[in-house]
Write a protein that holds these residues in place. Sequence first.
Motif, PDB file in Angstrom:
ATOM      1  N   ALA A  89       2.018  -2.292  -9.807  1.00 28.45           N
ATOM      2  CA  ALA A  89       1.429  -1.332  -9.008  1.00 28.45           C
ATOM      3  C   ALA A  89       0.805  -1.506  -7.868  1.00 28.45           C
ATOM      4  CB  ALA A  89       0.185  -0.791 -10.164  1.00 28.45           C
ATOM      5  N   LEU A  90      -0.322  -2.766  -8.431  1.00 28.93           N
ATOM      6  CA  LEU A  90      -1.152  -3.749  -6.798  1.00 28.93           C
ATOM      7  C   LEU A  90       0.247  -3.517  -5.810  1.00 28.93           C
ATOM      8  CD1 LEU A  90      -3.058  -5.308  -8.185  1.00 28.93           C
ATOM      9  CD2 LEU A  90      -3.664  -3.430  -7.408  1.00 28.93           C
ATOM     10  N   GLU A  91       1.196  -3.982  -6.296  1.00 28.01           N
ATOM     11  CA  GLU A  91       1.798  -4.318  -5.008  1.00 28.01           C
ATOM     12  C   GLU A  91       3.108  -3.256  -4.734  1.00 28.01           C
ATOM     13  OE1 GLU A  91       7.202  -7.023  -4.929  1.00 28.01           O
ATOM     14  OE2 GLU A  91       5.994  -5.477  -6.841  1.00 28.01           O
ATOM     15  N   TYR A  92       3.383  -2.308  -5.190  1.00 30.98           N
ATOM     16  CA  TYR A  92       3.902  -0.804  -4.583  1.00 30.98           C
ATOM     17  C   TYR A  92       2.694  -0.809  -3.343  1.00 30.98           C
ATOM     18  CZ  TYR A  92       4.140   3.844  -4.583  1.00 30.98           C
ATOM     19  OH  TYR A  92       4.576   5.477  -4.385  1.00 30.98           O
ATOM     20  N   LEU A  93       0.855  -0.238  -4.282  1.00 35.30           N
ATOM     21  CA  LEU A  93       0.236   0.338  -3.398  1.00 35.30           C
ATOM     22  C   LEU A  93       0.005  -1.086  -1.769  1.00 35.30           C
ATOM     23  CD1 LEU A  93      -2.661   0.532  -6.032  1.00 35.30           C
ATOM     24  CD2 LEU A  93      -1.555   2.273  -5.191  1.00 35.30           C
ATOM     25  N   HIS A  94       0.047  -1.739  -2.170  1.00 40.64           N
ATOM     26  CA  HIS A  94      -0.255  -3.122  -0.795  1.00 40.64           C
ATOM     27  C   HIS A  94       0.448  -3.434   0.143  1.00 40.64           C
ATOM     28  CE1 HIS A  94      -3.567  -5.426  -3.239  1.00 40.64           C
ATOM     29  NE2 HIS A  94      -3.374  -4.148  -2.936  1.00 40.64           N
ATOM     30  N   HIS A  95       1.853  -3.015  -0.383  1.00 43.85           N
ATOM     31  CA  HIS A  95       3.553  -3.259   0.220  1.00 43.85           C
ATOM     32  C   HIS A  95       4.344  -1.819   0.320  1.00 43.85           C
ATOM     33  CE1 HIS A  95       1.480  -7.473   0.216  1.00 43.85           C
ATOM     34  NE2 HIS A  95       1.754  -7.341  -0.731  1.00 43.85           N
ATOM     35  N   ASP A  96       4.411  -1.429  -0.591  1.00 39.52           N
ATOM     36  CA  ASP A  96       5.368  -0.414  -0.032  1.00 39.52           C
ATOM     37  C   ASP A  96       5.270   1.436  -0.543  1.00 39.52           C
ATOM     38  OD1 ASP A  96       7.280  -2.369  -0.842  1.00 39.52           O
ATOM     39  OD2 ASP A  96       6.774  -2.642  -3.359  1.00 39.52           O
ATOM     40  N   SER A  97       3.314   1.510  -0.310  1.00 38.06           N
ATOM     41  CA  SER A  97       3.503   3.287  -0.245  1.00 38.06           C
ATOM     42  C   SER A  97       3.485   3.166   1.090  1.00 38.06           C
ATOM     43  CB  SER A  97       1.229   3.562  -1.009  1.00 38.06           C
ATOM     44  OG  SER A  97       1.191   1.993  -0.007  1.00 38.06           O
ATOM     45  N   GLU A  98       3.634   4.386   1.840  1.00 32.20           N
ATOM     46  CA  GLU A  98       3.466   4.843   3.003  1.00 32.20           C
ATOM     47  C   GLU A  98       1.945   4.292   4.232  1.00 32.20           C
ATOM     48  OE1 GLU A  98       3.632   8.861   6.371  1.00 32.20           O
ATOM     49  OE2 GLU A  98       3.437   8.699   3.705  1.00 32.20           O
TER      50      GLU A  98
ATOM     51  N   ARG B 103      -1.894  11.953  -3.433  1.00 27.74           N
ATOM     52  CA  ARG B 103      -0.914  12.878  -3.107  1.00 27.74           C
ATOM     53  C   ARG B 103       0.670  12.465  -3.203  1.00 27.74           C
ATOM     54  NH1 ARG B 103      -2.760  15.571   2.110  1.00 27.74           N
ATOM     55  NH2 ARG B 103      -2.309  13.918   2.888  1.00 27.74           N
ATOM     56  N   ASN B 104       0.374  11.392  -2.651  1.00 24.99           N
ATOM     57  CA  ASN B 104       1.878  11.018  -2.457  1.00 24.99           C
ATOM     58  C   ASN B 104       2.490   9.444  -2.903  1.00 24.99           C
ATOM     59  OD1 ASN B 104       2.323  13.352  -0.945  1.00 24.99           O
ATOM     60  ND2 ASN B 104       1.523  12.449   1.285  1.00 24.99           N
ATOM     61  N   LEU B 105       1.912   9.447  -4.422  1.00 22.77           N
ATOM     62  CA  LEU B 105       1.930   8.080  -5.012  1.00 22.77           C
ATOM     63  C   LEU B 105       3.015   8.783  -5.736  1.00 22.77           C
ATOM     64  CD1 LEU B 105      -1.138   6.179  -4.694  1.00 22.77           C
ATOM     65  CD2 LEU B 105       0.749   5.917  -2.972  1.00 22.77           C
ATOM     66  N   ARG B 106       3.751   7.799  -6.047  1.00 21.52           N
ATOM     67  CA  ARG B 106       5.158   7.982  -7.206  1.00 21.52           C
ATOM     68  C   ARG B 106       5.574   6.496  -7.660  1.00 21.52           C
ATOM     69  NH1 ARG B 106       2.752  12.062  -6.512  1.00 21.52           N
ATOM     70  NH2 ARG B 106       4.074  13.686  -6.764  1.00 21.52           N
TER      71      ARG B 106
ATOM     72  N   ARG C  50      -9.824   2.982  -0.745  1.00 16.80           N
ATOM     73  CA  ARG C  50      -8.811   2.942   0.332  1.00 16.80           C
ATOM     74  C   ARG C  50      -7.366   2.850   0.912  1.00 16.80           C
ATOM     75  NH1 ARG C  50     -13.816   0.181   3.831  1.00 16.80           N
ATOM     76  NH2 ARG C  50     -16.107   1.205   3.000  1.00 16.80           N
ATOM     77  N   LEU C  51      -7.456   3.916   2.328  1.00 17.21           N
ATOM     78  CA  LEU C  51      -6.347   4.021   2.838  1.00 17.21           C
ATOM     79  C   LEU C  51      -6.569   2.958   4.130  1.00 17.21           C
ATOM     80  CD1 LEU C  51      -6.708   6.527   1.037  1.00 17.21           C
ATOM     81  CD2 LEU C  51      -4.814   7.378   2.634  1.00 17.21           C
ATOM     82  N   LEU C  52      -5.715   1.388   4.421  1.00 19.85           N
ATOM     83  CA  LEU C  52      -5.869   1.204   5.097  1.00 19.85           C
ATOM     84  C   LEU C  52      -4.758   1.725   6.494  1.00 19.85           C
ATOM     85  CD1 LEU C  52      -6.407  -2.155   2.955  1.00 19.85           C
ATOM     86  CD2 LEU C  52      -7.842  -0.926   4.734  1.00 19.85           C
ATOM     87  N   ILE C  53      -4.847   1.311   8.030  1.00 22.86           N
ATOM     88  CA  ILE C  53      -4.322   1.547   8.455  1.00 22.86           C
ATOM     89  C   ILE C  53      -3.696   0.700   9.702  1.00 22.86           C
ATOM     90  CG2 ILE C  53      -3.270   3.183  10.982  1.00 22.86           C
ATOM     91  CD1 ILE C  53      -5.316   5.605   9.283  1.00 22.86           C
ATOM     92  N   GLU C  54      -2.319   0.024   9.777  1.00 25.54           N
ATOM     93  CA  GLU C  54      -2.826  -1.059  10.510  1.00 25.54           C
ATOM     94  C   GLU C  54      -2.340  -0.819  11.216  1.00 25.54           C
ATOM     95  OE1 GLU C  54      -2.717  -4.085   9.862  1.00 25.54           O
ATOM     96  OE2 GLU C  54      -1.185  -3.655   7.395  1.00 25.54           O
ATOM     97  N   ARG C  55      -3.822  -1.453  13.155  1.00 23.70           N
ATOM     98  CA  ARG C  55      -3.604  -0.830  14.445  1.00 23.70           C
ATOM     99  C   ARG C  55      -3.493  -2.903  14.863  1.00 23.70           C
ATOM    100  NH1 ARG C  55      -8.634   2.867  14.163  1.00 23.70           N
ATOM    101  NH2 ARG C  55      -7.418   5.019  13.445  1.00 23.70           N
TER     102      ARG C  55
END
Length: 1021
Positions: free
Chosen positions: A816-825, A748-751, A855-860
């Motif tokens: 692309a994976l670097e962006y998904l893992h480290h730079d996306s919201e 939805r919000n990936l570019r 999967r979307l991961l949230i840091e807790r």
Amino acid sequence: MCFYSQFLFHFALLIILIMLKYLSSQAESFTASITTDKEALISFKSQLSSDSPHPLSSWDQNSSPCNWTGVFCNNLDDNRVIALNLSGLGLSGPISPHIGNLSFLESLQLQNNQITGAIPDQIGNLFRLRILNMNSNRIQGKLPYSITNLTQLQLLDLSSNQIVSQIPEAISLLTKLQVLKFEKNKFYGTIPPSLANISSLTNISFGTNTLSGEIPSNLVRLNNLIELDFTINSLTGTVPDSLYNISSLVNLALASNDLWGEIPQDIDERLPKLLVFNICFNKFRGNIPASLHNLTNIRVIRMASNFLQGTVPPGLGNLPFLQMYNIGFNEIVSSGESGLEFITSLTNSTQLNFLAIDGNQLEGVIPEKIGNLSKVLSSLYMGGNKIYGPIPASISHLSGLKLLNLSYNSISGRIPSELGELVELQELSLAGNQISGSIPESLGSLKKLNEIDLSGNELSGQIPVSFGNFQSLISMDLSNNKLTGTIPKEIINLPTLSSSLNLSKNFLSGSLPEFGIVAVATIDLSNNQLSGSLPSSIKNCLSLEKLVLVRNMFSGSIPQTLEEVRGLVTLDLSSNFFSGFIPTELENLKALQFLNLSYNDLEGSIPSGGVFQNLSAVHLEGNKKLCFHFPCLSKDRGRNLVWVYVIIAVFLALMLCFIIVLVMYMKKRKPKVIPAPEQLKSQHFWVSYDELRLATGNFSEENLIGSGSFGSVYKGQLSQGIAVAVKVLDVLRTGSLKSFNAECEALRNLRHRNLVKLITSCSGIDFKCNEFLALVYEFLCNGSLEDWINGRRKHSNGNGLSLKERLKIAIDVASALEYLHHDSEISIVHCDLKPSNILIDEDMTAKLGDFGLARLLIERSDVQASISSTHVLRGSIGYIPPEYSWGEKPSTAGDVYSFGIVLLELFTGKSPTNDSFTGSMSLNSWVKSAFPHNIEQVIDPKLLTHEDADADGVSDDESAKNPNLQLDCLASVLRVGLSCIADSPDGRINMRDVVRKLNASKEILLKGNNIKNPRHDYFEV
């Protein structure tokens, strides 16, 4: 004197006792030997079975083994078993390990049975064995290493089994071996160079395996070699020039590999005894050597499916014993009307039975003298050239002809009626020409004909009634002509027709006769002017899988008897005048996968079972009387229809009023909404189900470009001219909605330039009122990375991916994976990284797609929690990290592992699920075993033998001049891949480091001259 006599008596008595003792021990030894052989054979028999009567019934415990079937003993006093010949007895079952106790065995022949299991290790105990023949069985497992103990072997034949093994390097210990045959198995790995040490070898046959690597150049040392057969493997590289110097060679067969190079112009001097020369299905270039035609004793010349150029050299008239000449599917040329005159030179080859020149660029007229070729000629392939003019009537003189293929040329004129004299003909193909006139009735005389293909011509008139005389016909294709009249009942009743009957795209009219063909699989009568009803006798076509009657004038009801055609897979009755109800019996066709009844005059309810449950498999549009939205009323209740409509209208009006009042009330109560940020006000691109249906041609099979776990992907073009890929979700499949939501949420919000762009989604109702879910992506014209690795996609010049292109693709995916893992919201784990989910655009830029498992991961604090709570194994076999199988949740480290596997596959050309990886051997361990000093053994050979050129063949970087730079780069890339696939997730590098290291590898190629000792730090993993 008395004392002396007494002494002699006792001495003689002692000698007698000693001799008796010796004879007694010999008898015991003899008895033990017979017992040992008998027990071994009885144990051997106990493992085997056969149809009664058992062929080994004579193997009785109470008789001597020397009298048993297939058992041979020596003629010495000990009568030991020296030979066992049980060939062709229909034996099944495994080989007993006790076979190793037949220590005097010299010949073991078990060929042509159904023996299963593995060859026991104890076979190595038979150190006297000279002949070991187990060909044509069902033997599996690995080749036991102990076989190298059989140093007396002269013949070793394990052909036509299912052995999965490497050829041991120690095979060179079999120094007396003359015949070595491993063909038609699953041997993998490279050809051991140590074979060259067995100087006694006369025959080597490794055909039909999965051997890879290059042909060892030292085989030239085999001065006695007569046969060398490496056909149907995966061998690469150029053929060693030394191979052409084995002057004793009679049979050289290298067909169906990935070999290239040029054929020596002096091949007649190098291989003077050559009788069979078979290099078809490779990548040989250059011209056909004229000297090849100097080998006056040669029998077989097979060079088809290469890249040979030039003309056919003179000298074909020098080959009186030639039996096969096959140069099909090359780039051989000729010009002018006499361009095919070289064929007449073969009239001297009186034993010629196979001639193929098809698939070239040969121009000319078929010479009238073609009828003077060998009377035993059985196969004549001339299709796919630039041949023009008529078919000469003299071709009928080839009385032994069984196959005649002149298809896809520019042949004109009529079909000679003389073709009916070719009474041995089994296949006739004249498709794709400009042949006109009527079909000769004389063709009905070809009683042995199996296939006839006259499609794609300008034939007119009626289908000959004489075609009903065919007694062996399996397939008939008369499509795409100008045939008129009715379909003869004799055609519809051909009892042997089992493959297909294709009469489509003609001007046939009238009604269909009653069906009498039982075994036919496909009937295509589309695009004609046929009328009347579809006979209920269609039920007689019990083997029918595909029935296509689209675009005719059929009328009446769809026969219920279609229910009896149980194997029907495709049924297309669209664009006719069928009326009445859709038979509910169609629900019972369990094999039916595609049903098109669109644009008829059908009415009533739509069945709900069977194929009707799959919305993408059924097409019913254009039937205005069908009840798509409401249950249909029976006719006896039709008078109440008006009341039903009135009630529905009143109900809808009340609902509308209620909604209006509710909205007005909420406006008064609800505070004013704060305007959304500007970036969220951009107009969304909406698309409807109808537009997607039109864009994809009713989701037709022609536009299907892939299928996955939760749906299918179709190519389409929207009304705005945008090329798109439409992923239609199978809403009936468990998890499809979750996949749809996951993909929408993730994208939805990936570019990012290396992510496939999601244009829009569609959630609605199809024309059957079923739920419809689809995702619309940008269309990438260069397919998937899987297609490029497997060779299904290539550049226009025939090249695959170069080293630079592979490295660029690897960096694109890593970015692309670097962006998904480290730079996306929110960090995103893809969970299904594999080559088929990596797509390539027109600029060869790689983009990552298919986020259905993301999967979307949230840091807790220190815990990564997934929004989804589903705990299932995610990903594709071969690419799933090991910790997922232990129940660990998806993580970025899991994506790193999958990327490592993809990286190794990209640069080795081997999939992790390749058949060669069995037991403990895997892609990981295979690459590790060669790293760092022997990486040439695992790198895709195409990267080591070609210049690093782009799609246009241009190469201007330093690596093209210095192969060491390529190896330096490849070593660094493999090191990155191995760093990604550590067993422990904590031991893997992250994607930021991957991108940095891959860019450093790229620098090795671009700036190699400025790097000193670039490989010194690449070897530790």
